[in-house]
Design an enzyme around this catalytic site. Structure first.
Site, PDB file in Angstrom:
ATOM      1  N   GLY A  21       0.779  -1.230   0.000  1.00  0.00           N
ATOM      2  CA  GLY A  21       0.000   0.000   0.000  1.00  0.00           C
ATOM      3  C   GLY A  21       0.807   1.274   0.000  1.00  0.00           C
ATOM      4  O   GLY A  21       1.802   1.416  -0.721  1.00  0.00           O
ATOM      5  N   ILE A  22       0.378   2.225   0.822  1.00  0.00           N
ATOM      6  CA  ILE A  22       1.035   3.531   0.878  1.00  0.00           C
ATOM      7  C   ILE A  22       2.492   3.392   1.301  1.00  0.00           C
ATOM      8  O   ILE A  22       3.376   4.042   0.744  1.00  0.00           O
ATOM      9  CB  ILE A  22       0.278   4.468   1.844  1.00  0.00           C
ATOM     10  N   ASP A  65       5.982  -6.848  14.246  1.00  0.00           N
ATOM     11  CA  ASP A  65       4.654  -6.311  14.537  1.00  0.00           C
ATOM     12  C   ASP A  65       4.888  -5.065  15.382  1.00  0.00           C
ATOM     13  O   ASP A  65       5.562  -5.126  16.419  1.00  0.00           O
ATOM     14  CB  ASP A  65       3.842  -7.352  15.317  1.00  0.00           C
ATOM     15  N   VAL A  66       4.348  -3.928  14.955  1.00  0.00           N
ATOM     16  CA  VAL A  66       4.631  -2.683  15.668  1.00  0.00           C
ATOM     17  C   VAL A  66       4.147  -2.709  17.110  1.00  0.00           C
ATOM     18  O   VAL A  66       4.604  -1.902  17.933  1.00  0.00           O
ATOM     19  CB  VAL A  66       4.016  -1.465  14.942  1.00  0.00           C
ATOM     20  N   TYR A 159     -11.163   4.589  15.311  1.00  0.00           N
ATOM     21  CA  TYR A 159     -10.156   4.893  14.291  1.00  0.00           C
ATOM     22  C   TYR A 159      -9.991   6.401  14.142  1.00  0.00           C
ATOM     23  O   TYR A 159      -8.872   6.922  14.101  1.00  0.00           O
ATOM     24  CB  TYR A 159     -10.569   4.275  12.956  1.00  0.00           C
ATOM     25  N   LYS A 163      -6.530   8.741  14.842  1.00  0.00           N
ATOM     26  CA  LYS A 163      -5.867   9.567  13.848  1.00  0.00           C
ATOM     27  C   LYS A 163      -5.839  11.042  14.248  1.00  0.00           C
ATOM     28  O   LYS A 163      -4.869  11.752  13.960  1.00  0.00           O
ATOM     29  CB  LYS A 163      -6.540   9.389  12.484  1.00  0.00           C
ATOM     30  N   VAL A 192      -7.786   6.093  -0.291  1.00  0.00           N
ATOM     31  CA  VAL A 192      -6.710   5.616  -1.151  1.00  0.00           C
ATOM     32  C   VAL A 192      -6.960   4.151  -1.486  1.00  0.00           C
ATOM     33  O   VAL A 192      -7.357   3.364  -0.620  1.00  0.00           O
ATOM     34  CB  VAL A 192      -5.342   5.760  -0.446  1.00  0.00           C
TER      35      VAL A 192
END
Length: 254
Positions: A21-22, A65-66, A159, A163, A192
């Site tokens: 992705g991005i 994994d973050v 979510y 953000k 996106v």
């Protein structure tokens, strides 16, 4: 020349969620612009494999994994060990989840906040240490238009809250480190084309509403977000810190 300020020659970047992705689009563009890249994610993809093969000397992979407690320090240490320094962090890894607020249980809330806010906080905290030592650096946190609006028709208060917090975190970090050579900005994409939005794009109702609410009448491609990230990361944005660059096809204009 002014255009050379968009180059990243010799700069070292760490990109989370860099396997698709991005994040993958950002990695491709950064490498084209001359940088070295450490890409991190939970699993490899065909696109990532092709990129690593194309840039064997300038691109590397750190599987993580973050949300793993050891991940932030581990990925930063691996970057510095491999490339000698760390100039740019792109905090891109994130997840989305939809559902009624009154039914959104604590486990789902924790997963969203841990991945979208706590992990970027901890990764930036680890990355900023070598940046402080060298007296320079640029951090790009990936936020979202969801940090500004109530999306429709999907319900995703957790979510959106995560953000919005990323945007504010970026602003306060920018204030704290502006005098020490480190810039911190956020990028807020609109809709996106990616794995995260694939389900919604495939849903006729959601697709119609998302498109109708975007004045440009289309979804963005990941490469369009990559160019925005390149600007924020590069010396072309040398006087930009604490900003949230909204790239949404006009979605937030109404």
């Amino acid at each position: 020349m002014t255009l050379e300020r968009f180059r990243l020659d010799g700069k070292v970047a760490l990109i989370t969620g860099g396997n698709r992705g991005i994040g993958l689009a950002i990695a491709k563009l950064f490498l084209e612009a001359g940088s070295f890249c450490m890409l991190s994610g939970r699993s490899q993809t065909d696109g990532l494999g092709a990129l690593l093969a194309a840039y064997p000397d300038r691109a590397a992979w750190f599987q993580a994994d973050v949300n793993d407690e050891a991940a932030p320090e581990g990925m930063v240490a691996a970057t510095v060990q491999r490339f000698g320094r760390l100039d740019i962090l792109v905090n891109n890894a994130g997840i989305a989840d939809n559902g009624d607020f009154h039914d959104f249980d604590d486990a789902r809330l924790k997963r969203i906040m841990d991945t979208n806010l706590i992990a970027p906080f901890r990764i930036a905290r680890a990355a900023i240490k070598p940046m402080l030592a060298q007296g320079s650096g640029s951090i790009v946190n990936i936020g979202s238009i969801s940090g500004y609006v109530a999306n429709k028709p999907q319900l995703q208060v957790a979510y959106n809250a995560s953000k919005a917090a990323v945007h504010q975190m970026s602003a306060v970090m920018a204030y704290e480190y502006a005098g020490r050579g480190i810039r911190v900005n956020a990028l807020a994409p609109g809709y996106v084309v990616s794995d995260m939005t694939a389900g919604g794009i495939a849903n006729p109702e959601w697709n119609r509403i998302w498109t109708e609410n975007t004045p440009m009448g289309r979804f963005a491609q990941p490469e369009e977000m990559a160019t925005c990230a390149l600007f924020l990361a590069s010396d072309a944005a040398s006087y930009v810190t604490g900003a949230v660059l909204v790239a949404d096809g006009g979605y937030t204009t109404h």
